[in-house]
Design an enzyme around this catalytic site. Structure first.
Site, mmCIF file in Angstrom:
data_model
loop_
_atom_site.group_PDB
_atom_site.id
_atom_site.type_symbol
_atom_site.label_atom_id
_atom_site.label_comp_id
_atom_site.label_asym_id
_atom_site.label_seq_id
_atom_site.Cartn_x
_atom_site.Cartn_y
_atom_site.Cartn_z
ATOM 1 N N HIS A 156 40.438 -1.122 -64.714
ATOM 2 C CA HIS A 156 39.652 -2.383 -64.697
ATOM 3 C C HIS A 156 40.560 -3.599 -64.501
ATOM 4 O O HIS A 156 40.228 -4.692 -64.960
ATOM 5 C CB HIS A 156 38.856 -2.560 -65.995
ATOM 6 C CG HIS A 156 38.090 -1.344 -66.408
ATOM 7 N ND1 HIS A 156 36.813 -1.082 -65.979
ATOM 8 C CD2 HIS A 156 38.452 -0.292 -67.184
ATOM 9 C CE1 HIS A 156 36.402 0.077 -66.492
ATOM 10 N NE2 HIS A 156 37.385 0.581 -67.223
ATOM 11 N N SER A 277 53.155 -21.745 -45.118
ATOM 12 C CA SER A 277 51.944 -22.524 -44.940
ATOM 13 C C SER A 277 52.273 -23.751 -44.111
ATOM 14 O O SER A 277 53.382 -24.270 -44.175
ATOM 15 C CB SER A 277 51.405 -22.933 -46.315
ATOM 16 O OG SER A 277 50.622 -24.100 -46.193
ATOM 17 N N LYS A 283 54.686 -22.255 -50.292
ATOM 18 C CA LYS A 283 53.973 -20.999 -50.065
ATOM 19 C C LYS A 283 54.768 -19.952 -49.295
ATOM 20 O O LYS A 283 55.515 -20.254 -48.374
ATOM 21 C CB LYS A 283 52.675 -21.267 -49.273
ATOM 22 C CG LYS A 283 51.628 -22.040 -50.025
ATOM 23 C CD LYS A 283 50.980 -21.256 -51.162
ATOM 24 C CE LYS A 283 50.035 -20.207 -50.665
ATOM 25 N NZ LYS A 283 48.843 -20.793 -50.042
ATOM 26 N N GLU A 290 47.157 -8.909 -45.812
ATOM 27 C CA GLU A 290 45.787 -9.434 -45.706
ATOM 28 C C GLU A 290 45.143 -9.000 -44.393
ATOM 29 O O GLU A 290 43.960 -8.659 -44.338
ATOM 30 C CB GLU A 290 45.797 -10.962 -45.820
ATOM 31 C CG GLU A 290 46.135 -11.427 -47.226
ATOM 32 C CD GLU A 290 46.401 -12.920 -47.299
ATOM 33 O OE1 GLU A 290 45.733 -13.691 -46.603
ATOM 34 O OE2 GLU A 290 47.292 -13.313 -48.068
#
Ligand code: ARG
Length: 456
Positions: A156, A277, A283, A290
């Site tokens: 979980h 970024s 970043k 992704e």
């Protein structure tokens, strides 16, 4: 270009219809399999005396020349051709005239395309399997380097019990092994030759289907002529195998995305496998993972395309089936693209062992072991479980962890607690005493690694 079937038609085909019908822009990929299939067919036509030996030899020789010319770039595909089968045959006829026109005896494009796609996909499966094997090797290297790297195992997404990073990565090795099994299994099932099914009804010529199957290294022939031209089950199987494989890569990608976030900091991706970024200077983004996660949806889409395309088709061949190629090509191309990029990304990422251990120390992941301690001393598991739960609750409200709670406090919960409990709930101890098969102990991990290596 005048159509092969010009004799039956009074009008020329219109340009839009021709473009709409045409598949050469994508099926040209099967040019080699189409030619090898035609060569086997020509051999068979010659040896059964359906055409003369001389004609058969000339056809074979010319087809080999065409193959060479395509490979070397001397011969370019004609995008006006309807498909790769028509292109190759037209080229053959251009080169040897009437003799070339004999090749299509006892054959239809329906069994020809069914043959070509089986041969093409068969070789794509081999490439895909060897690509998956390479990824398994990378995963095994990571496991070998992290046999003692303790991390929290999750259920979980809550810290659950201590494991090693090696054991976590090995889970992926086993998923990937099953992927290989699935691909190989599908390959065996599809490795039967449909050639000789002709349009759908077989033929009156005395063909030898087994001879063709043998030359082209098939396990045998498709036994039913209608099934031979209308079956695309193998395309579906491969598309689902690719989907499952992508799902595995996507789950791994999702974990990597989490692990390299500042919340986890379990791993750091190499600069060359991250992106920055355009606005936020701090970043470092895991775009690759992704994209793998994103492309998984696209591969599932290919599977749905194929299932839907087939579901309403009456027997035998229907032109709808031409739509199988772009979907299955895209599915396998995407999977292999992802396999090729995730591997070096894993090889170059830095594993932050210290942060993994710190996370493991913070989450009460030795609470099960605390209960087990009481069980070893004679208490029933359910009672021990309840006491451990109360101790955890006490620690949380009073800013302790199990390791720092004094023995007197433990004794308030049970007289069974003695000094040796600290040793028992020590994180390392908890991790490495899990010696059952498949667990995180060094021995269990090593035997998993040995098994995977043997399977490779
Ligand atoms: N290009 C077609 C396909 O990919 C094969 C040709 C069979 N066409 C036909 N009209 N019988 O399915």
């Amino acid at each position: 270009m005048a159509k092969m079937w010009a004799g039956r038609f009074e009008k020329e085909e219109n340009k839009e219809v021709n473009d709409f019908n045409s598949s050469i822009s994508f099926d040209h990929k099967m040019y080699e399999h189409d030619i090898l299939g035609s060569i086997a067919h020509a051999h068979m036509l010659g040896s059964t005396n359906i055409i003369s030996k001389e004609d058969s030899e000339l056809i074979v020789k010319t087809l080999l020349e065409i193959l060479e010319d395509i490979k070397s770039g001397r011969l370019e595909f004609d995008m006006e051709a309807e498909d790769i089968h028509m292109f190759n045959e037209a080229e053959l006829t251009k080169r040897i005239g009437e003799v070339g026109k004999r090749l299509h005896t006892a054959r239809s494009r329906n069994d020809q395309v069914a043959l070509d796609i089986r041969m093409y996909l068969r070789s794509r499966v081999n490439d895909t399997v060897s690509n998956i094997k390479k990824l398994i090797k990378t995963v095994i290297n990571l496991a070998e380097a992290n046999k003692e790297t303790i991390m929290p195992g999750y259920t979980h997404l809550q810290r659950a019990q201590p494991i090693t990073f090696a054991n976590h990565m090995l889970a992926y090795a086993f998923m990937l092994l099953r992927d290989i099994d699935r691909f190989n299994d599908a390959k065996e099932r599809m490795n039967y030759s449909p050639l000789g099914s002709c349009a759908l009804a077989g033929t009156t010529y005395p063909i030898d289907r087994n001879m063709v199957a043998k030359e082209l290294k098939f396990n045998g022939i498709v036994k039913n002529s209608l099934d031979g031209v209308s079956d695309r089950d193998f395309v579906l199987e491969l598309a689902s195998d690719a989907s499952i494989s992508m799902m595995h890569l996507s789950r791994l990608s999702e974990e990597i995305i989490m692990w390299c976030s500042w919340e986890f900091k379990f791993i750091e991706l190499d600069d060359s496998y991250s992106t920055g970024s355009s606005i936020m200077p701090q970043k470092k983004n895991p775009d690759i993972t992704e994209l793998i996660r994103g492309k998984t949806g696209r591969v599932y889409g290919d599977l749905i395309t194929l299932l839907t395309m087939l579901k309403g088709l009456p027997l035998a061949y229907n032109k709808d089936m031409q739509e199988d190629k772009e979907a299955i090509f895209d599915s396998l191309d995407t999977l292999n693209l992802c396999l090729d990029i995730i591997r070096p990304m894993l090889e170059t990422m830095k594993v932050n062992k210290e942060n993994m251990k710190l996370a493991a120390q913070k989450g009460f992941i030795n609470a099960t072991d605390l209960a087990d301690y009481l069980v070893k001393k004679g208490m029933a598991f359910r009672s021990a479980y309840k006491i451990s739960g109360s101790i955890v609750a006490y620690c949380i409200s009073n800013n302790f962890v199990l390791e720092t709670l004094p023995l007197e406090k433990y004794k308030e919960y049970s007289e069974l607690f003695t000094e040796d409990l600290y040793q028992y709930i020590d994180l390392k101890e908890c991790t490495f005493k899990r010696t059952s098969e498949g667990a995180s102990s060094i021995k269990s991990v090593e035997s998993q690694i040995k098994y995977v290596k043997e399977r490779l």
